[in-house]
Write a protein that holds these residues in place. Structure first.
Motif, PDB file in Angstrom:
ATOM      1  N   VAL A 123       0.854  -1.177   0.000  1.00 52.34           N
ATOM      2  CA  VAL A 123       0.000   0.000   0.000  1.00 52.34           C
ATOM      3  C   VAL A 123       0.895   1.234   0.000  1.00 52.34           C
ATOM      4  CG1 VAL A 123      -0.208   0.063   2.525  1.00 52.34           C
ATOM      5  CG2 VAL A 123      -1.973   1.116   1.114  1.00 52.34           C
ATOM      6  N   TYR A 124       0.441   2.271  -0.685  1.00 50.42           N
ATOM      7  CA  TYR A 124       1.217   3.499  -0.839  1.00 50.42           C
ATOM      8  C   TYR A 124       0.448   4.688  -0.282  1.00 50.42           C
ATOM      9  CZ  TYR A 124       3.442   0.443  -4.272  1.00 50.42           C
ATOM     10  OH  TYR A 124       4.052  -0.613  -4.897  1.00 50.42           O
ATOM     11  N   LEU A 125       1.183   5.722   0.097  1.00 47.85           N
ATOM     12  CA  LEU A 125       0.564   6.976   0.498  1.00 47.85           C
ATOM     13  C   LEU A 125       1.334   8.110  -0.168  1.00 47.85           C
ATOM     14  CD1 LEU A 125      -1.714   8.147   2.282  1.00 47.85           C
ATOM     15  CD2 LEU A 125       0.036   8.592   4.022  1.00 47.85           C
ATOM     16  N   GLN A 126       0.710   8.728  -1.164  1.00 44.95           N
ATOM     17  CA  GLN A 126       1.292   9.892  -1.816  1.00 44.95           C
ATOM     18  C   GLN A 126       0.860  11.124  -1.043  1.00 44.95           C
ATOM     19  OE1 GLN A 126       3.400  10.153  -4.551  1.00 44.95           O
ATOM     20  NE2 GLN A 126       3.487  12.314  -3.975  1.00 44.95           N
ATOM     21  N   MET A 127       1.834  11.855  -0.525  1.00 42.03           N
ATOM     22  CA  MET A 127       1.547  13.023   0.310  1.00 42.03           C
ATOM     23  C   MET A 127       2.031  14.272  -0.408  1.00 42.03           C
ATOM     24  SD  MET A 127       2.610  11.509   4.050  1.00 42.03           S
ATOM     25  CE  MET A 127       4.342  11.448   3.669  1.00 42.03           C
ATOM     26  N   ASN A 128       1.102  15.145  -0.759  1.00 35.99           N
ATOM     27  CA  ASN A 128       1.417  16.403  -1.432  1.00 35.99           C
ATOM     28  C   ASN A 128       1.049  17.581  -0.533  1.00 35.99           C
ATOM     29  OD1 ASN A 128       2.148  14.901  -3.737  1.00 35.99           O
ATOM     30  ND2 ASN A 128       0.058  15.001  -4.547  1.00 35.99           N
ATOM     31  N   SER A 129       1.563  18.737  -0.871  1.00 36.85           N
ATOM     32  CA  SER A 129       1.268  19.969  -0.120  1.00 36.85           C
ATOM     33  C   SER A 129       1.455  19.764   1.378  1.00 36.85           C
ATOM     34  CB  SER A 129      -0.177  20.433  -0.412  1.00 36.85           C
ATOM     35  OG  SER A 129      -0.357  20.643  -1.794  1.00 36.85           O
ATOM     36  N   LEU A 130       2.574  19.166   1.735  1.00 40.93           N
ATOM     37  CA  LEU A 130       2.825  18.838   3.134  1.00 40.93           C
ATOM     38  C   LEU A 130       2.949  20.087   3.993  1.00 40.93           C
ATOM     39  CD1 LEU A 130       5.213  15.850   2.559  1.00 40.93           C
ATOM     40  CD2 LEU A 130       3.156  15.777   3.978  1.00 40.93           C
ATOM     41  N   LYS A 131       2.476  19.965   5.226  1.00 41.49           N
ATOM     42  CA  LYS A 131       2.492  21.051   6.197  1.00 41.49           C
ATOM     43  C   LYS A 131       3.300  20.616   7.420  1.00 41.49           C
ATOM     44  CE  LYS A 131      -2.310  22.119   4.926  1.00 41.49           C
ATOM     45  NZ  LYS A 131      -3.698  22.250   5.453  1.00 41.49           N
TER      46      LYS A 131
END
Length: 122
Positions: A77-85
């Motif tokens: 399973v993958y987790l693409q994380m964009n616009s990280l804070k």
């Protein structure tokens, strides 16, 4: 079932990271997989889940920024994380359930893995 997460690191605010979690062992018992995170002093939060047929559910804190996906052939399973804070900084780990569910209630999950640290600098 053993779950091993990877892909964490240090990233600037607004950046992206992709996490992976590989399942091994009795993977035939796994249906739903998910990602949870825990920051220092905070409760564990299940942020994204995906069933074996691809139905997803996200917490409001990551909806629109994170995308969960899975490769059933690779038991990953993958987790693409964009616009990280900066508030996304936490140890990210994966979880799995033997049933098909989109709940983010931790009590429904049977397997829990070791995590990978994500640090977002401001």
């Amino acid at each position: 079932v053993q779950l091993q997460a990877s892909g964490g690191g240090l990233v600037q605010s607004g950046g992206s990271l992709r996490l992976s979690c590989a399942a091994s062992g009795s993977v035939f018992t796994v249906n739903t997989m998910g990602w949870y995170r825990q920051a220092p002093g905070k409760q564990r939060e299940l942020v994204a889940v995906i069933t074996s047929d691809g139905t997803t559910n996200y917490s409001n804190s990551v909806k629109g920024r994170f995308t969960i996906s899975r490769d059933n052939a690779k038991n990953t399973v993958y987790l693409q994380m964009n616009s990280l804070k900066p508030e996304d900084t936490a140890v990210y780990s994966c979880a799995a359930a033997r049933v098909s569910t989109v709940t983010r209630n931790p009590s429904y999950y049977h397997y829990w893995g070791q995590g990978t640290l994500v640090t977002v600098s401001s």
